[in-house]
Scaffold this active site. Sequence first.
Site, PDB file in Angstrom:
ATOM      1  N   SER A 128     -27.262 -45.936   7.080  1.00 43.41           N
ATOM      2  CA  SER A 128     -26.076 -44.962   6.377  1.00 43.41           C
ATOM      3  C   SER A 128     -25.577 -43.684   7.280  1.00 43.41           C
ATOM      4  O   SER A 128     -26.517 -43.291   7.949  1.00 43.41           O
ATOM      5  CB  SER A 128     -26.474 -44.506   4.957  1.00 43.41           C
ATOM      6  OG  SER A 128     -25.724 -43.472   4.379  1.00 43.41           O
ATOM      7  N   TYR A 153     -32.605 -40.093  -0.242  1.00 41.84           N
ATOM      8  CA  TYR A 153     -31.916 -41.244   0.313  1.00 41.84           C
ATOM      9  C   TYR A 153     -31.718 -41.279   1.721  1.00 41.84           C
ATOM     10  O   TYR A 153     -32.153 -41.942   2.408  1.00 41.84           O
ATOM     11  CB  TYR A 153     -30.605 -41.132  -0.535  1.00 41.84           C
ATOM     12  CG  TYR A 153     -29.715 -42.391  -0.030  1.00 41.84           C
ATOM     13  CD1 TYR A 153     -29.960 -43.777  -0.362  1.00 41.84           C
ATOM     14  CD2 TYR A 153     -28.533 -42.248   0.762  1.00 41.84           C
ATOM     15  CE1 TYR A 153     -29.324 -44.595   0.029  1.00 41.84           C
ATOM     16  CE2 TYR A 153     -27.824 -43.252   1.294  1.00 41.84           C
ATOM     17  CZ  TYR A 153     -28.145 -44.718   1.164  1.00 41.84           C
ATOM     18  OH  TYR A 153     -27.413 -45.541   1.475  1.00 41.84           O
TER      19      TYR A 153
END
Length: 326
Positions: A128, A153
């Site tokens: 990501s 995350y």
Amino acid sequence: MKILITGCAGFIGYHIAHKLIKSKHDIVGIDNINDYYDVNLKIDRLKELKSLGLKFKFKKLDLSNYSKLKDIFKLNEFDIVYHLAAQAGVRDSVSNPKKYFKDNIQSYFNILECVKLFNIKHFIFASSSSVYGNNSKIPYDESQNINNPESFYAASKSTNELMARSYSNIYGIKMTGLRFFTVYGPFGRPDMALYNFTKNIFNKRQIKVFNYGHHKRDFIYIKDVVILLEKLILRSPKNRSIFEVYNVGNNKPIKLLDFINIISKTIRIKPKIKYIKKQIGDVAITHADSSKAFKHYGFSSETKLEEGIYHFIEWYKKYNNISDGK
């Protein structure tokens, strides 16, 4: 080729599965169908994949169950693994990090063990843009430091990259990580900005704009992402190391307010906006330097934002039975 796709009921997983089934590959898809967002959307994605014929087989499974995961690898001689399953959501990881450890780190380790044990030829996994945190050097390139995550995350994704790099180096496994920026398009996630803004504009509800509208995001259309995902298994560039990471963005960040303006013009409804302060875990800007992916695979973002938003909204209207008169 026989290919495993984890997270096949998710947004990106569904689209690459759809493309590879159409290309006559044998696909086994795994997903746990969790309720992080509307389960019906995931079920509808699966229905679409199953409608394509016998080239697709689905297994409902939580990847934290190593024994059952291993059985699936044992019963199938996979050539390629796309690992796209993960617990998504930057803000949710702030309040519930334990879930992210289980789904994004523990389960990732289980996948790596199976990839090693069953001699998978190529392991492709989702990372990501959040791994860059608030790095001051813009645009982000793959050589930059990713050790300052703004959320758990992001930390889980950085951890994934380190785990993969070590397994690749130690066991000689070909691995490719993809740092996705903001992917959007039909069948997108309801928790993402485009879906959320579109839904609220159609329903004449307020949309929340964080950081008082100062955020900038690098949006890339799902069709362009799928082209790269397929190229990864169709061609192998020269002078490429056994482990590589690529940015996947369009290199052109846009202000969220301009993004909202394109949506509202396409829908032809004026939005009601509520400005909110920056949230914990958010980054102010994402901006990809995707030149490495272009150099190795000829990848570039071909879809203009206005075109991509139009296609999403047309899908959204059809999916939700909204006529042009409403």
